[in-house]
Design a protein around this motif. Structure first.
Motif, PDB file in Angstrom:
ATOM      1  N   ALA A 115       0.829  -1.208   0.000  1.00  0.00           N
ATOM      2  CA  ALA A 115       0.000   0.000   0.000  1.00  0.00           C
ATOM      3  C   ALA A 115       0.863   1.257   0.000  1.00  0.00           C
ATOM      4  CB  ALA A 115      -0.929  -0.010   1.219  1.00  0.00           C
ATOM      5  N   MET A 116       1.953   1.249   0.786  1.00  0.00           N
ATOM      6  CA  MET A 116       2.819   2.436   0.829  1.00  0.00           C
ATOM      7  C   MET A 116       3.491   2.666  -0.515  1.00  0.00           C
ATOM      8  SD  MET A 116       4.515   2.750   4.554  1.00  0.00           S
ATOM      9  CE  MET A 116       4.581   4.543   4.461  1.00  0.00           C
ATOM     10  N   ASN A 118       2.324   1.765  -3.464  1.00  0.00           N
ATOM     11  CA  ASN A 118       1.287   2.280  -4.354  1.00  0.00           C
ATOM     12  C   ASN A 118       1.030   3.751  -4.121  1.00  0.00           C
ATOM     13  OD1 ASN A 118       0.280   0.353  -6.148  1.00  0.00           O
ATOM     14  ND2 ASN A 118      -0.795  -0.698  -4.500  1.00  0.00           N
ATOM     15  N   LYS A 119       0.932   4.100  -2.852  1.00  0.00           N
ATOM     16  CA  LYS A 119       0.617   5.481  -2.494  1.00  0.00           C
ATOM     17  C   LYS A 119       1.735   6.405  -2.970  1.00  0.00           C
ATOM     18  CE  LYS A 119      -0.314   8.112   1.576  1.00  0.00           C
ATOM     19  NZ  LYS A 119      -0.332   8.132   3.045  1.00  0.00           N
TER      20      LYS A 119
END
Lengths: 322, 322
Positions: A115-116, A118-119
């Motif tokens: 997720a990090m 991607n962010k």
């Protein structure tokens, strides 16, 4: 190779700083798992490829570092989940994450790093970067899935093997080069060259990894020798060995691998036979062919020190012993 | 509510078609796990919210469906990994994924759905959509992490509880509304209204879920009554109950929850006490406050049938029994 060391030395601190700040943002519950994998003295091959490709195409801003770091985060996320998948007991010489930290922390740490990453990539506001990264994540998951399927229904197919290593390793290395190129504004044949360089380099990298598994003792590689055989993984040295056997014997061994009934003695005998027949070296020769393809792609890069350094990385992959 | 049913009926086939075609693209190894969760008759709340918000802001193209489906994929991916995390034995009335299919398939199915959702959203070429989605994935992972930490070190804090449910549930529902609004080109206060609607609706949705856990038998909810208590989850009805006890007694129960030493008899007594004190109803009243906030946000939406339908969803959340 000296110049490559200098280049790594120049950019590594910024990458390590970014990794530390990512670790600082994570919940304390998953920091131990994440730093176990992210801080474990990895080669940082993917970030350096991203930085180097970007610079080769004329990009020299420090804005490259978060992107480069995101690629290491993606790599770490797949390593972490991979540990659950293949139950590997050692990773880079340390006990693998899910054994040391529990399945919950391990699943969550992988999810959080993904997720990090991607962010961070989304933060660049360039849809192409997102597309490259999300396709790489997809391909990595598919590679892992094929590998598990192959563990359960082993087949003597080199085609399956190449599909697996392309998915689980090469596509993310390809993405690292392509992201660097896209950040630098490379288009058409140049972007294609970055893709080809990364993909062929990635396949070769995994081939050498699989060769090392049969030649390198635990103190060098951080993994037990012949670990892939013990886990039932049909890598190229083993496929070469099985192809050298009479068909009936090959099928017997294959069935024993599938059912996990190969005993220690037979495992050692196979590892010895692979050594005597120089099948790890034969695997390195296959890798050399992919590195040759990578070298051809590199000719489409602008001439200059970065092109030379990328050539040194190809050489490093060919001859590395750990 | 009749009009809402008609609207669901109108858009659901396209969403189900997209889900089926996603399942068709997955490797056979993980199709059973993925279809177990994705095909299990979910409410499709997130996709419908996306479609409805987009239409509310004037977007009527069928291009909304892949985006809407991606939000369901993200939701399913977190459900799948969540099953590993909390070891829940029943999910929507069926045995949870990792028990039925094994940890490997479950980890990989979650990863693959996450990757497909990312890839799909990246395909829109709108960085804002990617940013919203990746922040939602991050928040969901953080919510799960906080929940696990709370299971190990339970604290009598409503603040922790609201942080957990916001992360694990509300942010993705918020993202569903916001993605619809952004796809429709909504900006400034309108986009903010979509965010506020989704976030408050999401918090209320989880509050009602947690209330239902103490009131609804297995045939209605698909979950055993008081399952959260058995798993050691400190949801609002239980927090209300613990607050009603003398401090020493509350701490004793809290310690028993933490160490998993509450026996069946004491669990049943707590569930009965929560029922008699109407603490599930009190939780629904808290939800009603959030729904009121959602209604306020809805006033910033363009007047029309979609605004009315979104109002019906708020009503549905308030009174739902499953």
């Amino acid at each position: 190779m000296e110049a490559l060391h200098t280049y790594f030395g120049l950019h590594r601190p910024a990458i390590e700083d970014h990794i530390q700040s990512v670790l600082g943002e994570l919940d304390p519950l998953i920091v131990p798992v994440a730093s176990h994998v992210l801080g474990a003295g990895g080669k940082r091959l993917r970030p350096i490829l991203c930085v180097l490709t970007a610079e080769a195409f004329g990009y020299r801003d420090k804005e490259v570092y978060p992107l480069a770091t995101a690629l290491e985060l993606l790599h770490s996320a797949t390593l972490i989940h991979d540990d659950i998948l293949d139950g590997a007991a050692l990773r880079r010489g340390q006990p693998s994450a899910h054994l040391a930290f529990g399945v919950q922390e391990t699943v969550l740490a992988g999810d959080a790093l993904l997720a990090m990453a991607n962010k961070c990539i989304a933060g660049y506001g360039q849809p192409e970067l997102m597309r490259i990264a999300s396709e790489a994540i997809m391909a990595t998951a598919n590679g892992e899935i094929m590998e598990i399927a192959q563990l359960r229904e082993p087949r003597l197919s080199e085609e399956d093997y190449f599909q697996i290593i392309t998915g689980k390793t090469a596509v993310l290395i390809q993405a690292s080069c392509e992201c660097g190129a896209v950040l630098a504004g490379a288009k058409g044949p140049q972007r294609q060259a970055a893709q080809d360089l990364g993909r062929n380099l990635g396949i070769a990298f995994q081939l050498v990894d699989d060769a090392l598994d049969y030649t390198s003792a635990v103190e060098d590689s951080g993994k037990p020798i012949g670990g892939d055989l013990r886990e039932g993984k049909l890598t190229l040295p083993l496929l070469f060995y099985l192809k050298s056997l009479p068909q009936e014997e090959a099928e017997r061994v294959l069935a024993a691998i599938k059912h996990g009934t190969l005993d220690e003695v037979e495992q050692s005998a196979i590892i010895t036979a692979i050594g005597q027949a120089h099948l790890a070296e034969a695997t390195r020769e296959v890798a050399a062919g992919y590195l040759e393809q990578a070298r051809k792609a590199l000719q489409f890069f602008p001439a200059g020190p970065c092109q030379t350094l990328l050539g040194s990385i190809l050489e490093y992959v060919q001859y590395r012993n750990t």
